[in-house]
Scaffold this motif. Sequence first.
Motif, mmCIF file in Angstrom:
data_model
loop_
_atom_site.group_PDB
_atom_site.id
_atom_site.type_symbol
_atom_site.label_atom_id
_atom_site.label_comp_id
_atom_site.label_asym_id
_atom_site.label_seq_id
_atom_site.Cartn_x
_atom_site.Cartn_y
_atom_site.Cartn_z
ATOM 1 N N VAL A 94 0.967 -1.271 -0.016
ATOM 2 C CA VAL A 94 -0.033 0.103 -0.053
ATOM 3 C C VAL A 94 0.843 1.272 -0.025
ATOM 4 O O VAL A 94 1.684 1.566 0.981
ATOM 5 C CB VAL A 94 -0.983 0.106 1.331
ATOM 6 N N LEU A 95 0.909 2.148 -0.923
ATOM 7 C CA LEU A 95 1.467 3.322 -1.127
ATOM 8 C C LEU A 95 0.484 4.321 -1.085
ATOM 9 O O LEU A 95 -0.539 4.484 -1.665
ATOM 10 C CB LEU A 95 2.192 3.286 -2.404
ATOM 11 N N LEU A 96 0.899 5.437 -0.174
ATOM 12 C CA LEU A 96 0.072 6.641 0.113
ATOM 13 C C LEU A 96 0.546 7.969 0.239
ATOM 14 O O LEU A 96 1.794 8.033 0.442
ATOM 15 C CB LEU A 96 -0.620 6.500 1.514
ATOM 16 N N SER A 97 0.164 8.963 -0.450
ATOM 17 C CA SER A 97 0.869 10.226 -0.461
ATOM 18 C C SER A 97 -0.269 11.349 -0.336
ATOM 19 O O SER A 97 -1.406 11.234 -0.864
ATOM 20 C CB SER A 97 1.460 10.390 -2.091
ATOM 21 N N ASP A 98 0.263 12.308 0.349
ATOM 22 C CA ASP A 98 -0.420 13.630 0.154
ATOM 23 C C ASP A 98 0.637 14.557 -0.161
ATOM 24 O O ASP A 98 1.463 15.384 0.710
ATOM 25 C CB ASP A 98 -1.157 13.839 1.606
ATOM 26 N N HIS A 99 0.685 14.926 -1.476
ATOM 27 C CA HIS A 99 2.049 15.811 -1.937
ATOM 28 C C HIS A 99 1.631 17.206 -1.604
ATOM 29 O O HIS A 99 2.677 17.865 -1.390
ATOM 30 C CB HIS A 99 2.188 15.574 -3.352
#
Length: 232
Positions: A94-99
């Motif tokens: 699982v890869l998660l981002s809030d850039h």
Amino acid sequence: MVFTSRAGGVSSSPYGSFNLGTHVGDNPEDVAANRARLTRVLDLPDIVYMEQLHTNTVTVIDGPQDGPVEATDALVTTTPNLGLAVLVADCVPVLLSDHAAGVVAAAHAGRMGARNGIVRNTVSTMVELGATPANIQVLLGPAASGRHYEVPADMAADVEAHLPGSRTKTTKGTPGIDVRAGLVRQLLSLGVTNIEADPRCTIEDEAFFSYRREGTTGRQAGVIWLNHPKES
């Protein structure tokens, strides 16, 4: 965000060829060469790995580590150009981002970790560092699908009780678990709606390592990183 396959490395059978796991019995020099190749191809100064133990423990890091981060199944960082890796061979990467907030994470969601809240805890940690659920983007990688992830009926019921939406039936008509389906429902309940899932099944697709299919085998990776410093 990238996911690797088993192709493109130097490891020999049964780890052929792009095995990135150091704990599966492969030649350490071959694994080191594969990891160096991945770092080079992604043009990153460093990629951090975990000692994955199917826990629900999340660790925040701010720079390169001396070896794998011990006893954790998710990494979170606000440091630019620091790769976070999750190793799998049927579990869900699982890869998660809030850039916008400058926060990224990689989580190892196997049956037990997913059941016990590793992804929920990862989102919570990202929010503590400034992320907003509505802005978090999630990519679920290739993993064992509900079509082939056969488990005892009581195990399926137990996982369903903790991760609703995960219980299913396999193509054989037997009890099964679709971890990705359960995680999607959980993420939606947390306010995370920007979710994509790679539908490929590691058990049936021989382009990937699969512990359930092969037993002794290698590990592929999901890797995420921040491209730019967080904006002020």
